[in-house]
Design an enzyme around this catalytic site. Structure first.
Site, short mmCIF file in Angstrom:
data_model
loop_
_atom_site.label_atom_id
_atom_site.label_comp_id
_atom_site.label_asym_id
_atom_site.label_seq_id
_atom_site.Cartn_x
_atom_site.Cartn_y
_atom_site.Cartn_z
N ASP A 6 35.88 61.76 61.10
CA ASP A 6 34.93 60.98 61.28
C ASP A 6 34.43 60.43 59.76
OD1 ASP A 6 32.39 60.27 61.40
OD2 ASP A 6 31.36 62.24 62.05
N TYR A 24 21.68 50.47 66.23
CA TYR A 24 22.96 49.73 66.00
C TYR A 24 22.46 48.39 64.98
CZ TYR A 24 27.01 47.10 67.27
OH TYR A 24 28.27 46.32 67.23
N GLY A 27 33.24 53.45 48.62
CA GLY A 27 33.87 54.22 47.48
C GLY A 27 35.32 54.21 47.50
#
Ligand code: UDP
Length: 330
Positions: A59, A148, A105
């Site tokens: 995830d 969303y 990142g």
């Protein structure tokens, strides 16, 4: 020379799995990542023994620990149908915000180029038609679609910030309604809904009076546009979609003709904040990527219908996606 390495998130989903195929075909090493909330491993199982393919169940809203080099990252992880993000609103917000932040990142660390999947939903229920990239949109942040739409708007903002502040190489594609094999039959989107209803011998449910419009792009055309955008040097958002617009009522008639069903159309209430019109302006993609859609709807629908017909009875009658149920119980 070592193959270039691409990480694709949402790889077991509809678009992610087609991207995996494309990048394998182009000679890349593909790392496929998905947490299988809405994705399905069957979409990529034909790649599992390919030495250039690896699947990681993760995830991305959680920290991504990935060793080794990466050249490209394509961020396609997100629930993407209104039914899905109504059921899992927090996860939808998290993957668009925290998930994107984690990938930014990672891209920075690996000096990789990151392409993010944005959406025509950033335009909301548009009062400019057709929608050019310069249009800022008309979005209800606290409506059912807000989770969303706003996650995707935030995603664009943070991606741009990493580009301007850190000099990260970024690309933003705004995807309009897309269809093709591997859409989930029961995800609630209009095309699988209508074809599923036709296959089960049910009436086709048109929401509202059916005068709202959409413009449907065949998946191969979309993937081509994304591939070109990734390899271009263009950092601003680019619409990729098929400008051929039709009403949902007309679309229902097309599906009735395609499937030969003797069912009729029935009308249901229009969901809240359902955009009344949607059509991409694709001048930018034409100019910068020399791209335009090639597959017409008749052709694309025929291929998609064949795919849905090939699915099992179990798939056809399954009300919920299995991984979903497990997730919600947790
Ligand atoms: N729609 C419909 N019947 C259905 C499912 C959807 O009439 O069974 C309509 C929906 O209200 C919307 C359009 O079809 O106006 C496209 O819906 P979809 O969920 O595919 O995606 P959206 O473009 O709204 O994100």
């Amino acid at each position: 020379m070592a193959k270039k390495k691409v990480l694709i998130t949402g790889a077991a989903g509809f678009l992610g799995s087609h991207l995996c195929d494309r990048f394998i075909k182009e000679g890349y090493n593909v790392i496929a990542m998905d947490n299988l909330i809405t994705g399905d491993l069957r979409n990529i199982e034909h790649l599992q023994n390919n030495p250039d393919f690896e699947f990681i169940n993760h995830d991305i809203s959680e920290y991504i620990d990935f060793e080794g080099a990466l050249d490209y990252i394509l961020h396609f992880a997100s629930p993407a149908s209104p039914i899905d993000y109504l059921k899992i609103p927090i996860q939808t917000l998290k993957v668009g915000s925290l998930g994107t932040h984690n990938l930014l990142g990672l891209a920075k660390d690996k000096k990789a180029r990151l392409l993010i999947a944005s959406t025509s939903e950033v335009y909301g229920d548009p009062n400019v038609h057709p929608q050019p990239e310069e249009y800022y949109g008309n979005v209800n942040p606290v409506g059912p679609r807000g989770v969303y739409d706003e996650a995707k708007r935030f995603q664009e903002a943070i991606t741009m910030a990493y580009h301007t502040y850190h000099g990260l190489e970024t690309r933003i594609v705004r995807i309009f309604n897309t269809y093709g094999p591997r859409m989930r039959l029961n995800d609630g989107r209009v095309l699988p809904a209508f074809i599923g209803q036709a296959l089960r011998g049910e009436d086709l449910t048109v929401f509202g009076d059916g005068s709202q419009t959409r413009s449907f792009c065949y998946v191969d055309d979309l993937i081509e546009g994304i591939y070109r955008l990734l390899l271009s040097d263009y950092v601003h958002p680019v619409n990729i979609g098929n400008p051929h617009e039709i009403t949902i009522a007309e679309f229902a008639e097309e599906i009735i003709k395609l499937t030969g069903t003797d069912q009729k159309v029935i009308y249901k209430p229009l969901p809240k904040d359902d955009p009344l019109q949607r059509q991409p302006k694709i001048d930018r993609a034409k100019e910068i990527l020399d791209w335009e859609p090639k597959v017409n709807r008749e052709e694309g629908l025929e291929i998609t219908y064949e795919y849905f017909k090939s699915l099992s009875e179990e798939d056809l009658y399954k009300k919920e996606h299995n991984t979903f149920e497990g997730y919600i119980k947790k």
